[in-house]
Design a protein around this motif. Structure first.
Motif, PDB file in Angstrom:
ATOM      1  N   UNK A 198      75.360  31.795  24.274  1.00 55.98           N
ATOM      2  CA  UNK A 198      75.409  33.008  23.461  1.00 55.98           C
ATOM      3  C   UNK A 198      75.098  34.202  24.358  1.00 55.98           C
ATOM      4  N   UNK A 199      75.837  35.275  24.182  1.00 56.91           N
ATOM      5  CA  UNK A 199      75.688  36.451  25.039  1.00 56.91           C
ATOM      6  C   UNK A 199      75.200  37.640  24.221  1.00 56.91           C
ATOM      7  N   UNK A 200      74.157  38.305  24.715  1.00 61.95           N
ATOM      8  CA  UNK A 200      73.599  39.457  24.035  1.00 61.95           C
ATOM      9  C   UNK A 200      73.515  40.618  25.018  1.00 61.95           C
ATOM     10  N   UNK A 201      73.920  41.788  24.575  1.00 61.14           N
ATOM     11  CA  UNK A 201      73.798  43.012  25.376  1.00 61.14           C
ATOM     12  C   UNK A 201      72.521  43.729  24.943  1.00 61.14           C
ATOM     13  N   UNK A 202      71.691  44.114  25.924  1.00 60.62           N
ATOM     14  CA  UNK A 202      70.404  44.759  25.630  1.00 60.62           C
ATOM     15  C   UNK A 202      70.409  46.162  26.221  1.00 60.62           C
ATOM     16  N   UNK A 203      70.208  47.138  25.377  1.00 52.98           N
ATOM     17  CA  UNK A 203      70.104  48.520  25.832  1.00 52.98           C
ATOM     18  C   UNK A 203      68.645  48.833  26.147  1.00 52.98           C
ATOM     19  N   UNK A 204      68.422  49.528  27.299  1.00 52.46           N
ATOM     20  CA  UNK A 204      67.069  49.879  27.747  1.00 52.46           C
ATOM     21  C   UNK A 204      66.261  48.623  28.056  1.00 52.46           C
ATOM     22  N   UNK A 215      72.172  37.321  29.134  1.00 55.59           N
ATOM     23  CA  UNK A 215      71.808  38.721  28.899  1.00 55.59           C
ATOM     24  C   UNK A 215      72.609  39.621  29.831  1.00 55.59           C
ATOM     25  N   UNK A 216      73.094  40.721  29.283  1.00 54.29           N
ATOM     26  CA  UNK A 216      73.753  41.745  30.097  1.00 54.29           C
ATOM     27  C   UNK A 216      73.227  43.114  29.682  1.00 54.29           C
ATOM     28  N   UNK A 217      73.272  44.041  30.608  1.00 58.36           N
ATOM     29  CA  UNK A 217      72.755  45.383  30.346  1.00 58.36           C
ATOM     30  C   UNK A 217      73.792  46.204  29.579  1.00 58.36           C
ATOM     31  N   UNK A 218      73.333  46.837  28.501  1.00 58.38           N
ATOM     32  CA  UNK A 218      74.220  47.683  27.693  1.00 58.38           C
ATOM     33  C   UNK A 218      73.965  49.133  28.055  1.00 58.38           C
ATOM     34  N   UNK A 219      74.993  49.828  28.469  1.00 57.44           N
ATOM     35  CA  UNK A 219      74.868  51.221  28.877  1.00 57.44           C
ATOM     36  C   UNK A 219      75.737  52.112  28.000  1.00 57.44           C
ATOM     37  N   UNK A 233      79.236  45.553  22.642  1.00 55.21           N
ATOM     38  CA  UNK A 233      80.059  45.529  23.858  1.00 55.21           C
ATOM     39  C   UNK A 233      80.931  44.278  23.929  1.00 55.21           C
ATOM     40  N   UNK A 234      82.020  44.396  24.638  1.00 61.56           N
ATOM     41  CA  UNK A 234      82.902  43.248  24.824  1.00 61.56           C
ATOM     42  C   UNK A 234      82.160  42.121  25.525  1.00 61.56           C
ATOM     43  N   UNK A 235      82.587  40.900  25.247  1.00 67.40           N
ATOM     44  CA  UNK A 235      82.012  39.692  25.831  1.00 67.40           C
ATOM     45  C   UNK A 235      80.548  39.504  25.440  1.00 67.40           C
ATOM     46  N   UNK A 236      80.161  40.059  24.292  1.00 71.41           N
ATOM     47  CA  UNK A 236      78.808  39.867  23.768  1.00 71.41           C
ATOM     48  C   UNK A 236      78.912  39.604  22.269  1.00 71.41           C
ATOM     49  N   UNK A 237      77.998  38.750  21.771  1.00 73.75           N
ATOM     50  CA  UNK A 237      77.990  38.447  20.338  1.00 73.75           C
ATOM     51  C   UNK A 237      76.951  39.260  19.579  1.00 73.75           C
ATOM     52  N   UNK A 238      76.085  39.964  20.296  1.00 77.53           N
ATOM     53  CA  UNK A 238      75.049  40.759  19.637  1.00 77.53           C
ATOM     54  C   UNK A 238      74.623  41.900  20.556  1.00 77.53           C
ATOM     55  N   UNK A 239      74.064  42.937  19.945  1.00 76.46           N
ATOM     56  CA  UNK A 239      73.557  44.089  20.691  1.00 76.46           C
ATOM     57  C   UNK A 239      72.117  44.341  20.265  1.00 76.46           C
ATOM     58  N   UNK A 240      71.222  44.412  21.239  1.00 76.66           N
ATOM     59  CA  UNK A 240      69.812  44.675  20.971  1.00 76.66           C
ATOM     60  C   UNK A 240      69.426  45.994  21.643  1.00 76.66           C
TER      61      UNK A 240
END
Length: 390
Positions: free
Chosen positions: A54-60, A78-82, A92-99
């Protein structure tokens, strides 16, 4: 026996020539299982793939290094959301959730204050909804982990957080959805003889009355019993062929498409199949006699179709009562026709074993019903009133 053989071969030849009878057998026995298998296959396409994280984008994310490490440790990519637009949130693309982590998260954490994390998920498909719930569950675990560490640092026993522990156990013989699916499968099997024998039974009695060939047949040196048993044997044969073809097609669909995706597995083996076919064979003979009893009261094929539609409602209604109101049924109702058949077949399909009470009830009701219906039809066919009505 010679009269029976002549009538049987004559009716069999007529039934084979009847395109409606052949289409009824093929459409229900082949197309319905194939359609159900295709629908089941489409459902399995929406299942999450375990091999992909599962992939989640995390802002900050730099404000919450501990949280990020905990999430990654539990198998979440985990990937960085900018450049997140708070007025137009998009995952974001290639992510199932945004935190989204607030800027003061670390400061609040040090001061034991509550921080408000914003989690965005997409429930468009079952897979994305489940993966979003997985991220939420990991975040809840991290919150509990922080809480336990705070209590431990202050010398507070962690057991105070939970005054009791629940040990959950399911004592039911089968889960609801398993019972629902298996009972539905059994219902389809008991409907197969009705659909397969309906057109043949209508043509062999109501159709002949409409064509005015039954009167000629009754004037021949053929006994009423030979006529009834010859016609009944052909209807029984078509009913059993339909249920046999449907059983084979359902098994092929189950093995090739959905066997590894269902929440349960069919435990039926070779012995279970033989038992099921024996029960369905006796049931097919009962259905054939019942269809003929209805057909002999119709003066035309079209009138007979109306009667058959009313007859079809009875087993369907009883089957749905069995499926959806099983826990509310009195014990005596489980021995009713069709309900006992579903109960017995469901056990054979899941466990491959006989439920003696329901199996014997199913066989007994079918045999008794066959005798009563054949006697009634034979008496009706021997009546002089029938000749006047032809």
């Amino acid at each position: 026996m010679n009269q029976f053989k002549i009538v049987f071969l004559k009716e069999l030849k007529d039934a084979i020539r009847d395109k409606r009878a052949i289409m009824a057998v093929l459409s229900y026995a082949l197309l319905v299982p194939v359609f159900l298998g295709f629908v089941g296959w489409l459902v399995t396409l929406d299942q999450p793939v375990d091999s992909v994280k599962t992939r989640v984008a995390i802002a900050n994310m730099e404000s919450a290094p501990g949280l990020v490490a905990f999430v990654e440790k539990n198998g979440i990519s985990v990937k960085n959301a900018e450049n997140i637009d708070l007025n137009n949130i998009k995952i974001p693309d290639e992510s199932e959730a945004l935190l989204i982590v607030p800027d003061d998260y670390q400061d609040n954490l040090n001061k034991a204050k509550v921080s408000k994390l914003a989690l965005y998920i997409d429930s468009t498909t079952r897979e994305r909804a489940e993966r979003g719930s997985e991220v939420e569950g990991i975040l809840m675990q991290y919150g509990q982990y922080i809480g336990i560490n705070r209590l431990t640092a202050r010398g507070v026993p962690t057991a105070l957080m939970s005054p009791f522990v629940i040990n959950k156990a399911d004592v039911s013989e089968s889960k609801f959805y398993e019972k629902l699916l298996v009972s539905g499968l059994a219902m389809m099997l008991i409907m197969a003889p009705i659909v397969g024998g309906m057109s043949v039974s209508l043509d062999t009695l109501a159709g002949e009355r409409e064509r005015q060939s039954l009167q000629t047949l009754l004037t021949q040196p053929v006994s009423a019993n030979a006529l009834i048993f010859g016609k009944w044997a052909v209807v029984s044969l078509f009913s059993f062929i339909t249920v046999t073809m449907m059983s084979v097609t359902l098994m092929i669909m189950y093995i090739t498409l959905v066997a590894d995706k269902l929440p349960f597995s069919l435990g039926i083996g070779v012995s279970g199949l033989l038992i099921a076919f024996f029960q369905l064979g006796i049931f097919s003979m009962f259905v054939a006699s019942l269809l003929m009893t209805v057909s002999i009261h119709a003066k035309s094929f079209k009138e007979g179709q109306t009667y058959m539609q009313l007859l079809n409602m009875a087993p369907v209604l009883l089957a749905y009562i069995k499926i959806y109101a099983d826990s509310s049924l009195p014990d005596a109702a489980r021995f009713a026709p069709f309900i006992a058949d579903i109960e017995s077949l469901s056990t054979i399909l899941v466990d491959g074993r006989i439920q003696p009470v329901y199996f014997i009830t199913s066989i007994g009701v079918a045999v008794l019903g066959t005798i009563v219906c054949i006697l009634f039809t034979s008496k009706r066919l021997s009546s002089e009133k029938l000749l006047d009505e032809v």
